[in-house]
Design a protein around this motif. Structure first.
Motif, PDB file in Angstrom:
ATOM      1  N   TYR A 183     -19.174  13.178  12.475  1.00  0.00           N
ATOM      2  CA  TYR A 183     -18.958  12.274  11.499  1.00  0.00           C
ATOM      3  C   TYR A 183     -18.865  10.735  11.854  1.00  0.00           C
ATOM      4  O   TYR A 183     -18.442  10.398  13.172  1.00  0.00           O
ATOM      5  N   THR A 184     -19.215   9.757  11.182  1.00  0.00           N
ATOM      6  CA  THR A 184     -19.377   8.312  11.639  1.00  0.00           C
ATOM      7  C   THR A 184     -18.398   7.571  10.654  1.00  0.00           C
ATOM      8  O   THR A 184     -18.396   7.940   9.445  1.00  0.00           O
ATOM      9  N   ARG A 185     -17.879   6.544  10.945  1.00  0.00           N
ATOM     10  CA  ARG A 185     -17.065   5.701  10.202  1.00  0.00           C
ATOM     11  C   ARG A 185     -17.779   4.403  10.021  1.00  0.00           C
ATOM     12  O   ARG A 185     -18.262   3.850  10.833  1.00  0.00           O
ATOM     13  N   ASN A 186     -18.133   3.957   8.631  1.00  0.00           N
ATOM     14  CA  ASN A 186     -18.813   2.811   8.553  1.00  0.00           C
ATOM     15  C   ASN A 186     -17.611   1.879   7.502  1.00  0.00           C
ATOM     16  O   ASN A 186     -17.375   2.345   6.525  1.00  0.00           O
ATOM     17  N   LEU A 187     -17.374   0.641   8.335  1.00  0.00           N
ATOM     18  CA  LEU A 187     -16.475  -0.246   7.614  1.00  0.00           C
ATOM     19  C   LEU A 187     -17.114  -0.825   6.473  1.00  0.00           C
ATOM     20  O   LEU A 187     -18.147  -1.372   6.651  1.00  0.00           O
ATOM     21  N   LEU A 188     -16.779  -0.788   5.040  1.00  0.00           N
ATOM     22  CA  LEU A 188     -17.394  -1.136   4.005  1.00  0.00           C
ATOM     23  C   LEU A 188     -16.615  -2.629   3.557  1.00  0.00           C
ATOM     24  O   LEU A 188     -17.209  -3.461   3.126  1.00  0.00           O
ATOM     25  N   ALA A 189     -15.289  -2.660   3.841  1.00  0.00           N
ATOM     26  CA  ALA A 189     -14.710  -3.670   3.351  1.00  0.00           C
ATOM     27  C   ALA A 189     -13.090  -3.471   4.371  1.00  0.00           C
ATOM     28  O   ALA A 189     -12.569  -2.506   4.059  1.00  0.00           O
ATOM     29  N   GLY A 190     -12.588  -4.622   4.442  1.00  0.00           N
ATOM     30  CA  GLY A 190     -11.101  -4.600   4.919  1.00  0.00           C
ATOM     31  C   GLY A 190     -10.562  -5.809   4.824  1.00  0.00           C
ATOM     32  O   GLY A 190     -11.119  -6.887   4.938  1.00  0.00           O
ATOM     33  N   ASN A 191      -9.094  -6.112   4.963  1.00  0.00           N
ATOM     34  CA  ASN A 191      -8.568  -7.345   5.293  1.00  0.00           C
ATOM     35  C   ASN A 191      -7.363  -6.979   5.907  1.00  0.00           C
ATOM     36  O   ASN A 191      -7.161  -5.642   6.563  1.00  0.00           O
ATOM     37  N   ASP A 192      -6.151  -7.671   5.695  1.00  0.00           N
ATOM     38  CA  ASP A 192      -5.064  -7.382   6.535  1.00  0.00           C
ATOM     39  C   ASP A 192      -4.097  -6.474   6.011  1.00  0.00           C
ATOM     40  O   ASP A 192      -3.094  -6.036   6.519  1.00  0.00           O
ATOM     41  N   VAL A 193      -4.521  -5.826   4.680  1.00  0.00           N
ATOM     42  CA  VAL A 193      -3.742  -4.563   4.083  1.00  0.00           C
ATOM     43  C   VAL A 193      -4.388  -3.450   4.076  1.00  0.00           C
ATOM     44  O   VAL A 193      -3.758  -2.281   4.259  1.00  0.00           O
ATOM     45  N   THR A 211       0.971  -1.324  -0.037  1.00  0.00           N
ATOM     46  CA  THR A 211       0.012   0.037   0.076  1.00  0.00           C
ATOM     47  C   THR A 211       1.008   1.406  -0.055  1.00  0.00           C
ATOM     48  O   THR A 211       0.429   2.308   0.204  1.00  0.00           O
ATOM     49  N   CYS A 212       2.062   1.255  -0.453  1.00  0.00           N
ATOM     50  CA  CYS A 212       2.969   2.526  -0.279  1.00  0.00           C
ATOM     51  C   CYS A 212       3.561   2.476  -1.668  1.00  0.00           C
ATOM     52  O   CYS A 212       4.602   2.853  -1.865  1.00  0.00           O
TER      53      CYS A 212
END
Length: 173
Positions: A58-68, A23-24
């Motif tokens: 503001y609110t944060r809503n997780l849409l998708a995620g993994n280990d990266v 991711t960099c």
């Protein structure tokens, strides 16, 4: 919880964000821009999701995620503002609806910063930055009504509580 996007769309988003360089890299930023452009181009999909809302914040809503990576929908109530901060990871965002004001800052020392630039980010706007910074900014919804943005961060949401590295206090330049 990752119940906001369908399993198929969530899988596609995470596949699109996977690069061999992590991711960099420029490849990752290009992939993140592509995902954001796709998501902000279909505001009805995002607006129909059962996103959490909090008036005046503001609110944060997780849409998708993994280990990266982690992909969040942020709903900005009127007057919502973040702290002045920078990130420990890559940070990309796109505005789905409304207008989000972004103010950039320059660090004076380890805890204070002066404003340097301000821009209104309107629906369709997409930006990405690597954590090579400093990338110190604050985001706000100064307009009537809510705004919605999508944020893609290069971190595992199960390991880190947020993408924020350092918070700053504003001082006059």
């Amino acid at each position: 919880m990752q119940g906001f996007l369908s399993e198929e769309r969530r899988g596609a988003v995470l596949r699109d964000l996977r690069t061999h360089e992590g991711t960099c890299s420029r490849d990752y930023l290009a992939a993140a821009r592509g995902v954001l452009r796709e998501l902000v181009a279909i505001p009805d999909l995002i607006q129909r999701l059962p996103l959490l809302r909090k008036p005046g914040s503001y609110t944060r809503n997780l849409l998708a995620g993994n280990d990266v990576v982690s992909v969040w929908a942020m709903v900005w109530g009127e007057g919502a503002t973040t702290s002045i901060h920078d990130h420990h990871c890559s940070c990309c965002f796109g505005v789905v609806s409304g207008t989000v004001s972004e103010t950039w800052y320059r660090a004076v020392d380890a805890s204070r910063a002066v404003p340097t630039e301000e821009q209104d980010r309107q629906a369709g706007y997409v930006a990405c930055m690597l954590p090579t910074g400093p990338n110190i900014h604050r985001m706000q919804n100064r307009r009537p009504g809510e705004a919605i943005s999508i944020h893609i961060y290069g971190y595992d949401h199960e390991v880190h509580g947020s993408s924020v590295e350092t918070e700053y206090t504003a001082v006059a330049g």
